[in-house]
Design a protein around this motif. Structure first.
Motif, PDB file in Angstrom:
ATOM      1  N   LYS A 262      -2.252  -5.087  -2.380  1.00 58.04           N
ATOM      2  CA  LYS A 262      -1.906  -3.778  -2.618  1.00 58.04           C
ATOM      3  C   LYS A 262      -3.353  -3.038  -2.336  1.00 58.04           C
ATOM      4  O   LYS A 262      -4.397  -3.434  -2.597  1.00 58.04           O
ATOM      5  CB  LYS A 262      -1.512  -3.356  -3.869  1.00 58.04           C
ATOM      6  CG  LYS A 262      -1.251  -2.040  -4.228  1.00 58.04           C
ATOM      7  CD  LYS A 262      -0.969  -1.874  -5.936  1.00 58.04           C
ATOM      8  CE  LYS A 262       0.372  -2.477  -6.178  1.00 58.04           C
ATOM      9  NZ  LYS A 262       0.993  -2.217  -7.435  1.00 58.04           N
ATOM     10  N   HIS A 303       3.111  -4.879   0.440  1.00 56.46           N
ATOM     11  CA  HIS A 303       2.489  -3.866  -0.374  1.00 56.46           C
ATOM     12  C   HIS A 303       1.852  -2.731   0.539  1.00 56.46           C
ATOM     13  O   HIS A 303       0.946  -1.984   0.150  1.00 56.46           O
ATOM     14  CB  HIS A 303       1.112  -4.374  -1.133  1.00 56.46           C
ATOM     15  CG  HIS A 303       1.695  -5.634  -2.168  1.00 56.46           C
ATOM     16  ND1 HIS A 303       2.338  -5.227  -3.479  1.00 56.46           N
ATOM     17  CD2 HIS A 303       1.506  -6.916  -2.254  1.00 56.46           C
ATOM     18  CE1 HIS A 303       2.654  -6.093  -3.968  1.00 56.46           C
ATOM     19  NE2 HIS A 303       1.987  -7.384  -3.611  1.00 56.46           N
ATOM     20  N   SER A 503       1.545   3.880  -5.213  1.00 58.12           N
ATOM     21  CA  SER A 503       1.947   2.376  -5.592  1.00 58.12           C
ATOM     22  C   SER A 503       1.545   2.224  -7.097  1.00 58.12           C
ATOM     23  O   SER A 503       2.062   0.920  -7.355  1.00 58.12           O
ATOM     24  CB  SER A 503       1.191   1.570  -4.692  1.00 58.12           C
ATOM     25  OG  SER A 503      -0.042   1.563  -4.824  1.00 58.12           O
TER      26      SER A 503
END
Length: 505
Positions: A262, A303, A503
């Protein structure tokens, strides 16, 4: 004192000029007598001229782009008046194609195209007192596997505080009419072994933020996989930015994308329109079913932070068609959707649509469309504000949860359009609106115009706001919130803010 001064006027301080570093890297024996100077748009041109002339140069080379063309014009005029003996050479996309829409009468030479070879030759001729007679110089196309790479000329300061721009290829096989990349249809690649050696050197010097400027990163899957494999061996946090083709994600590429953690991978995907007729109008080839499939994959199985592009004002596209594009794209993804206004760049073939659709553009940079048969000037003004407010509220990620209340009872386009109309009546501006002010306006609209419960909206907005350390909670939210939670702490580098905000909810 340097005989050659290479000047870049960047759009932001955090940006760097890759083009100037290429020129510097390929000056050969002249390099020792050359220097790069970088500035930011809207700086005082007289001050820039003063710093340039302090080097007592014989040649000043300036990169010209759509975002700095007006600044460069003013600088060139001052340099010409103060030091007419200095030879001024311009290059870059904004002067590589006619018609010129800015008067470059005070420039001595203009190199059109990739300048690594031609700028060096021109400098030699000028310094040897055998300058060419022609002002416009078509550049010799450099052999990418033979030219010197520029990456050693990123300073420690650049690496620590600015974007590091890199590339693995040049050119684009597609013929999208609004894009200058379509002119160079042949895609050429650099020597991958040399390139990865340079990237490793950058990494060892501390570079952790690589922005690839390739127009079609995933066209050559072998090359794309090699680059991804290089970065996947790294364990320290980093960020990569690639511009990708939306309908070309074979399984071996997908498997690698899944492996990136991520916050490390940003993919810019040029959708522009989902209307098949408009795609045909602009010579853009795209498999829409594959696009949907790939965005769904990227959204739900990786991600990667997605940056999806749409354009307002394409030939033949109505407001209704654009609205449908936005609604459909938002259904596919919760990622950033960049809404741009069509620009008519010299060198593109957009002018073939001018008569049919009565396309009218501004003659001043960035040459945006003003109106056409489908979108009036007044409506386009509203859509420009729509685009700006969309970026401030939706794309920023600052209101990741709360923003969805704008279209609970309507389509995304209709809900946000109503909000953009209302907020402009309150601000009469789309710039210099603080986050605190924006928060108060969104709260008022949701509670006073859409009549949502004040406590519910306050709680939602506070959850959005406190994701970033140090932010203050507006008083109007504290007044109506059911509780004030303990402030979260989410450390992030500034350039990662949007990726992490979008996110981390």
């Amino acid at each position: 004192m340097k005989e050659i001064v290479l000047v870049g006027i960047n759009s932001r301080y955090t940006h760097t000029s890759l083009g100037l570093r290429y020129l510097y890297a390929n000056l050969h024996e002249l390099q020792a007598n050359a220097v790069i100077q970088e500035y930011v748009i809207k700086s005082d041109p007289s001050t820039i001229a003063e710093k340039i002339l302090a080097q007592n140069p014989k040649i000043v080379g300036i990169g010209v782009y759509i975002w700095n063309a007006t600044d460069v014009h003013d600088l060139v005029e001052i340099l010409h008046k103060i030091a007419p003996e200095v030879t001024i050479v311009l290059g870059g996309p904004e002067v590589s194609h006619k018609p010129f829409r800015i008067n470059w009468q005070y420039a001595d030479y203009i190199i059109q195209g990739e300048g690594e070879v031609s700028f060096y030759q021109l400098c030699k001729d000028i310094l040897n007192h055998t300058p060419p007679k022609e002002k416009i110089i078509p550049a010799l196309l450099p052999q990418l596997k033979e030219i010197n790479l520029p990456y050693k000329y990123y300073s420690d300061h650049d690496i620590g505080f600015r974007y590091i721009y890199v590339e693995a290829s040049r050119g684009c096989p597609f013929e999208c009419e609004f894009c200058l990349s379509a002119i160079d249809e042949r895609v050429r690649g650099f020597n991958m072994d040399k390139l990865l050696e340079e990237f490793e050197t950058l990494w060892q010097k501390g570079a952790r933020n690589f922005k690839f400027i390739d127009r079609t990163f995933n066209l050559n899957i072998k090359l794309a996989n090699q680059l991804m494999d290089f970065f996947l061996t790294k364990t320290e946090p980093y960020t990569l930015h690639f511009e990708v083709i939306p309908d070309n994600f074979p399984e071996r590429l997908k498997e690698r994308i899944k492996l990136f953690p991520k916050g490390s991978l940003q993919l810019e995907i040029g959708i522009q329109t989902l209307n098949p007729q408009i795609l045909e109008n602009i010579n853009r080839r795209m498999d829409l079913e594959k696009v949907k499939e790939n965005i769904t994959f990227l959204e739900h199985q990786t991600h990667a932070h997605l940056h999806l592009d749409l354009i307002i004002g394409l030939p033949g596209e109505s407001v209704e068609s654009f609205a449908d594009n936005l609604n459909r794209l938002k259904e596919m993804s919760n990622s950033e959707i960049q809404i741009g206004i069509l620009k008519k760049l010299s060198g593109t073939t957009l002018d073939r649509h001018d008569q049919k659709y009565h396309m009218i553009y501004s003659d001043k940079p960035p040459y945006e469309i003003l109106q056409n048969d489908f979108i009036s000037f007044a409506k386009l003004q509203k859509l420009k504000r729509f685009s700006r407010f969309w970026d401030l509220t939706y794309n920023s990620g600052n209101f990741y949860q709360t923003i969805n209340y704008l279209w609970k009872e309507k389509t995304v386009y209709d809900g946000f359009y109503a909000f953009s109309e209302w907020i402009y009546t309150q601000t009469e501006s789309t710039f210099q609106i603080s986050l605190m002010r924006l928060s108060e306006l969104l709260f008022r609209y949701l509670t006073e115009v859409l009549h949502y419960d004040k406590t519910m909206i306050a709680d939602s907005m506070i959850e959005d706001i406190i994701k970033i350390e140090g932010r203050k909670i507006p008083g109007i939210l504290q007044q109506h919130a059911s509780h004030i939670p303990n402030l979260k702490r989410l450390y992030m580098q500034k350039h990662q803010k949007r990726q992490i905000l979008r996110s981390s909810s």
